[in-house]
Design a protein around this motif. Sequence first.
Motif, short mmCIF file in Angstrom:
data_model
loop_
_atom_site.label_atom_id
_atom_site.label_comp_id
_atom_site.label_asym_id
_atom_site.label_seq_id
_atom_site.Cartn_x
_atom_site.Cartn_y
_atom_site.Cartn_z
N THR A 124 -31.34 17.14 -56.12
CA THR A 124 -31.87 16.45 -54.95
C THR A 124 -31.18 15.09 -54.83
N ILE B 238 -31.15 11.53 -53.32
CA ILE B 238 -32.08 10.57 -52.73
C ILE B 238 -31.50 9.15 -52.69
N ARG C 22 -34.34 12.34 -45.62
CA ARG C 22 -34.45 11.32 -46.66
C ARG C 22 -34.16 11.91 -48.03
N GLN C 23 -34.11 13.22 -48.09
CA GLN C 23 -33.68 13.94 -49.29
C GLN C 23 -32.83 15.11 -48.83
N GLN D 223 -31.15 18.54 -50.61
CA GLN D 223 -31.10 19.34 -51.83
C GLN D 223 -29.98 20.36 -51.74
#
Length: 75
Positions: free
Chosen positions: A25, A27, A61-62, A64
């Motif tokens: 992930t 971030i 905002r993330q 993956q």
Amino acid sequence: MRNTRDLFGLVEKVTARLRLKSEITIIHRAELRILRSMTDTELRSLAAENGWRVVRRLGSRQIQFYNDAGTRAVG
């Protein structure tokens, strides 16, 4: 071009992580900025070229990445 160098470094980071784990992930703001500068088509193409699947979470905002066995070459 700085963005290309940054993208290469991020690809290396994702590759290294996905050798050990099934997902990563992203971030960190600087890394997200690199990925957000790409169109959705470019991001999905990058993922497919590397045998990954990509999912945007929480309004980008993330982001993956997952190993995607369906895109890997057989043999």
